[in-house]
Design a protein around this motif. Structure first.
Motif, PDB file in Angstrom:
ATOM      1  N   MET B  26       0.826  -1.205   0.000  1.00 34.84           N
ATOM      2  CA  MET B  26       0.000   0.000   0.000  1.00 34.84           C
ATOM      3  C   MET B  26       0.864   1.261   0.000  1.00 34.84           C
ATOM      4  SD  MET B  26      -2.906   1.311  -0.280  1.00 34.84           S
ATOM      5  CE  MET B  26      -4.263   0.192   0.017  1.00 34.84           C
ATOM      6  N   VAL B  28       3.681   1.530  -1.575  1.00 32.97           N
ATOM      7  CA  VAL B  28       4.083   1.700  -2.981  1.00 32.97           C
ATOM      8  C   VAL B  28       2.977   2.440  -3.734  1.00 32.97           C
ATOM      9  CG1 VAL B  28       4.529   0.473  -5.161  1.00 32.97           C
ATOM     10  CG2 VAL B  28       5.607  -0.301  -3.050  1.00 32.97           C
ATOM     11  N   MET B  29       1.736   2.008  -3.487  1.00 30.83           N
ATOM     12  CA  MET B  29       0.588   2.655  -4.141  1.00 30.83           C
ATOM     13  C   MET B  29       0.505   4.136  -3.756  1.00 30.83           C
ATOM     14  SD  MET B  29      -2.221   2.453  -5.899  1.00 30.83           S
ATOM     15  CE  MET B  29      -3.913   3.031  -6.078  1.00 30.83           C
ATOM     16  N   GLY B  32       3.634   6.230  -4.960  1.00 28.07           N
ATOM     17  CA  GLY B  32       3.585   6.344  -6.417  1.00 28.07           C
ATOM     18  C   GLY B  32       2.468   7.271  -6.861  1.00 28.07           C
ATOM     19  N   ASP B  33       1.297   7.119  -6.233  1.00 26.12           N
ATOM     20  CA  ASP B  33       0.168   7.979  -6.570  1.00 26.12           C
ATOM     21  C   ASP B  33       0.494   9.443  -6.288  1.00 26.12           C
ATOM     22  OD1 ASP B  33      -2.011   7.010  -7.812  1.00 26.12           O
ATOM     23  OD2 ASP B  33      -3.289   6.877  -6.064  1.00 26.12           O
ATOM     24  N   PHE B  36       2.713  10.697  -9.083  1.00 27.97           N
ATOM     25  CA  PHE B  36       2.064  10.963 -10.366  1.00 27.97           C
ATOM     26  C   PHE B  36       1.069  12.123 -10.264  1.00 27.97           C
ATOM     27  CE2 PHE B  36       3.506   6.543 -11.081  1.00 27.97           C
ATOM     28  CZ  PHE B  36       4.398   6.857 -12.085  1.00 27.97           C
TER      29      PHE B  36
END
Lengths: 257, 197
Positions: B26, B28-29, B32-33, B36
């Motif tokens: 989670m 990483v999510m 990363g989110d 971006f």
């Protein structure tokens, strides 16, 4: 299929023997075919076909005709080559489907992924090749027709994304529900990013310039970074998953009598 | 804090000190989110800098009242979510469930207000024909998609709490971690779309 829900390795590391080389020969072969296909596709689309980085969407009929004339040889060589090896897309989907069938989340999601990617490859890959090859092999046609082929190719290549969205969704669901840990959960989340970028990319149908056009920062460049990251992670994870297989890994299908 | 802890100081286990809330997947999510979304924000700022007057003129048509209300709703939802994690850690599972449901209710309210705001703006003619509004709809749309995903993850967390075989604190922490990210992203979106002049 003997057991899709069985563990991936099926081996006991404590038996004192030298570890076996991971992965059956056919899985390793298809894995490398996958890597080779994506490399060839990158060369064909980027270096020869000039579809990535994308050309400008806000151009006149004459500018499009001149652009096709300038890149005629590269498009013809690159895209004819890609048309010949286009079946590699099916092989690439197959190897991912193979690992999805190893997941405890069930076979249906694997079949859905293969089908969605297979359908998506027609507008998302083949149509670009056909449109631009038609334009470069028929340069005597009206400039407005060439412009239509130019637009159709790019919008189809980058803007027709519903099938891919479905494919990434079923892949993410399969990974999140998998108890065999074939792929780690974080890869499901990266696949969810892919869904978001695909949905945002629909905006390129509406804009001729700016961040949301087909060559825009949001719709194209950020999306292509995420796609590149997804492919690199997938290559690494499939190599790891193939390496975790041994001769004692249960077969997906029952042995023939 | 181990052997050197002074008398009277509660002794905490090293594992608890080092433990990552949620799980690495989670994180990483979330990270990363954030990266971006950060790219989206930078892109917006660059385009805004190129047409400051046009963007500022278009911004005035946004309903700042709804923006503020939605910000308060999401901040409140994050308080509920954080209290829910504390309740789970203390073993108060029913209380945790109620708090997560309250978090979800805030999310639903946010969604309804956002849809109402979009409907109002579109009927007044503020559509993607305007460059500012094209960014506005994409940024708030992508954020809303995350919020709907967050509601789904909260639902999984509530189901986990109701399942006597489940009740893993890690699942609850993951869902709340994702929810906090949604809140954080909205605060930035609210600042750059509604407030920045």
């Amino acid at each position: 299929m003997t057991s899709a829900t069985s563990t991936l390795t099926g081996s006991d590391p404590a038996d004192g023997e030298r570890p076996e080389r991971g992965g059956s020969r056919d899985v390793r072969l298809v894995y490398w075919l996958f890597a080779a296909f994506y490399t060839a596709m990158s060369v064909g689309v980027c270096l020869l076909g000039r579809a990535t980085p994308p050309p400008r969407p806000d151009v006149t009929d004459l500018q499009v005709a001149l652009w096709f004339d300038k890149h005629q040889l590269g498009i013809q060589v690159g895209f004819v080559f890609l048309l010949v090896i286009a079946g590699g897309a099916a092989v690439s989907n197959g190897i991912i489907g193979y690992f999805m069938k190893r997941m405890s989340s069930g076979k249906v999601l694997a079949y859905a992924y293969i089908a969605a990617m297979g359908v998506g490859a027609i507008p998302g890959f083949h149509l670009l090749l056909i449109c631009w090859l038609t334009a470069t092999f028929r340069p005597d046609r009206d400039e407005r027709v060439l412009h239509l082929l130019y637009d159709l190719g790019m919008l189809s290549y980058n803007g027709s994304l519903g099938c891919f969205t479905a494919a990434y969704a079923v892949l993410a669901i399969a990974i999140l529900y998998d108890r065999n840990r074939v792929f780690p959960k974080w890869f499901a989340y990266i696949s969810i990013w892919q869904i978001v970028t695909e949905v945002v990319a629909t905006q390129m149908w509406l804009f001729h310039s700016g961040a949301l056009a087909w060559n825009g920062m949001i719709t194209f460049y950020i999306a292509v970074v995420i796609f590149g990251l997804w492919v690199v992670c997938l290559l690494h994870l499939m190599r790891r998953a193939a390496g975790a297989e041994t001769s004692r890994t249960p077969a997906l299908y029952a042995r023939e009598a | 804090m181990t052997g050197t802890a002074t008398r009277g100081t509660p002794r905490r286990s090293p594992d608890r000190d080092r433990r990552l809330p949620g799980d690495i997947d989670m994180w990483v999510m979330v990270l990363g989110d954030l990266f971006f979304f950060g790219c989206y924000f930078v892109t917006y700022m660059v385009f805004r800098a190129l047409s400051v007057e046009e963007f500022s003129a278009a911004q005035r048509h946004l309903n700042i009242g709804i923006g503020v209300t939605n910000t308060v709703i999401l901040l409140t939802s994050s308080v509920f979510a954080a209290l829910g994690v504390i309740a789970v850690r203390e073993g108060a599972l029913k209380k945790a469930e109620r708090l997560l449901l309250a978090t979800g209710a805030c999310g639903v309210l946010f969604t309804l207000l956002k849809v109402h705001e979009w409907h109002s703006e579109i009927t007044q003619g503020y559509t993607i024909q305007d460059e500012f509004f094209s960014f506005y709809y994409v940024l708030t749309g992508v954020h809303l998609a995350h919020l709907v995903l967050g509601l789904l993850i909260l639902g999984i967390a509530v189901r986990e709490l109701r399942d006597p075989r489940g009740r893993r604190p890690g699942i609850i922490e993951q869902s709340v971690l994702f929810w906090h990210m949604i809140d954080l992203l909205w605060v930035v979106i609210f600042a750059i779309l509604y407030l920045m002049r």
